[in-house]
Design a protein around this motif. Structure first.
Motif, short mmCIF file in Angstrom:
data_model
loop_
_atom_site.label_atom_id
_atom_site.label_comp_id
_atom_site.label_asym_id
_atom_site.label_seq_id
_atom_site.Cartn_x
_atom_site.Cartn_y
_atom_site.Cartn_z
N ALA A 66 -5.90 7.64 -11.09
CA ALA A 66 -4.27 7.46 -10.72
C ALA A 66 -4.04 6.55 -10.08
O ALA A 66 -3.09 5.49 -10.49
CB ALA A 66 -3.88 8.83 -10.18
N LYS A 67 -4.83 6.07 -8.93
CA LYS A 67 -4.62 4.94 -8.01
C LYS A 67 -4.97 3.69 -9.05
O LYS A 67 -4.16 2.58 -8.89
CB LYS A 67 -5.36 4.78 -6.66
CG LYS A 67 -5.01 3.96 -5.98
CD LYS A 67 -5.87 3.95 -4.65
CE LYS A 67 -5.57 2.92 -3.83
NZ LYS A 67 -6.05 2.86 -2.47
N ILE A 108 10.05 -0.29 -11.79
CA ILE A 108 9.53 -0.55 -13.25
C ILE A 108 8.22 0.42 -13.45
O ILE A 108 8.24 1.12 -14.46
CB ILE A 108 9.14 -2.04 -13.64
CG1 ILE A 108 10.73 -2.73 -13.53
CG2 ILE A 108 8.38 -2.23 -14.89
CD1 ILE A 108 11.57 -2.48 -14.51
N VAL A 109 7.27 0.27 -12.33
CA VAL A 109 6.16 1.12 -12.53
C VAL A 109 6.27 2.64 -12.51
O VAL A 109 5.97 3.52 -13.46
CB VAL A 109 5.18 0.77 -11.36
CG1 VAL A 109 3.95 1.72 -11.49
CG2 VAL A 109 4.41 -0.77 -11.65
N LYS A 110 7.25 3.06 -11.68
CA LYS A 110 7.83 4.28 -11.67
C LYS A 110 8.38 4.89 -13.02
O LYS A 110 8.10 6.16 -13.48
CB LYS A 110 8.87 4.67 -10.71
CG LYS A 110 9.42 6.11 -10.41
CD LYS A 110 10.46 6.26 -9.52
CE LYS A 110 11.02 7.62 -9.24
NZ LYS A 110 11.43 8.28 -10.15
N LYS A 155 2.61 5.94 -3.04
CA LYS A 155 3.88 7.01 -3.25
C LYS A 155 3.46 6.90 -4.95
O LYS A 155 3.76 8.32 -5.55
CB LYS A 155 4.78 6.35 -3.03
CG LYS A 155 6.34 7.12 -3.32
CD LYS A 155 7.39 6.54 -2.59
CE LYS A 155 8.39 5.73 -3.26
NZ LYS A 155 9.61 5.34 -2.78
N LEU A 156 3.35 5.90 -5.69
CA LEU A 156 3.17 6.06 -7.20
C LEU A 156 1.93 6.78 -7.40
O LEU A 156 1.99 7.34 -8.67
CB LEU A 156 3.14 4.49 -7.63
CG LEU A 156 4.42 3.77 -7.65
CD1 LEU A 156 4.37 2.50 -7.83
CD2 LEU A 156 5.65 4.30 -8.15
N THR A 157 0.94 6.65 -6.92
CA THR A 157 -0.30 7.54 -6.98
C THR A 157 -0.07 8.83 -6.95
O THR A 157 -0.30 9.50 -8.08
CB THR A 157 -1.37 7.04 -6.19
OG1 THR A 157 -1.67 5.71 -6.43
CG2 THR A 157 -2.70 7.82 -6.46
N ASN A 201 0.84 -1.42 0.04
CA ASN A 201 -0.06 -0.03 -0.09
C ASN A 201 0.82 1.39 0.01
O ASN A 201 0.47 2.11 -0.73
CB ASN A 201 -0.89 0.08 1.18
CG ASN A 201 -2.11 -0.90 1.06
OD1 ASN A 201 -2.51 -1.34 -0.05
ND2 ASN A 201 -2.76 -1.56 2.03
N THR A 202 1.88 1.26 0.48
CA THR A 202 2.89 2.41 0.61
C THR A 202 3.44 2.75 -0.55
O THR A 202 3.51 3.75 -1.01
CB THR A 202 4.12 1.99 1.70
OG1 THR A 202 3.49 1.90 2.92
CG2 THR A 202 4.87 3.18 1.51
#
Length: 89
Positions: free
Chosen positions: A24-25, A55-57, A7-9, A2-3
């Motif tokens: 976004a989430k 990778i998602v970042k 952060k990515l959201t 979840n963290t």
């Protein structure tokens, strides 16, 4: 996890002002799951959430500003991500 998602959201919201928080989430969760599934299908050993986050970042850095323009072949995904009440423009 979840963290990482939170952060990515927030990173995606910085890159794309056209998305609502929930959109976004949802994008982050879809990208996260897609990477993990693709990586597993390719027969690679899972290397943890830190790698998936990296990778998602990268994907958000490269494509995040354009995600609001995405059209899926799945109508249910399009309906959810393109709800007029969620768009900020």
């Amino acid at each position: 996890m979840n963290t990482y998602i939170e952060k990515l959201t927030n990173l995606l919201l910085e890159k794309n002002e056209m998305l609502s928080y929930i959109q976004a989430k949802t994008w982050v969760e879809l990208l996260w799951g897609d990477f993990e599934a693709t990586y597993a299908k390719a027969g690679h050993t899972y290397k943890g959430e830190e790698m998936t986050e990296r990778i998602v970042k990268e994907w958000i850095d490269h494509y995040g500003s354009q995600l609001h323009m995405f059209q899926s072949a799945r109508e249910d995904v399009n309906d959810y991500l393109n709800q007029s009440r969620g768009l900020l423009h």
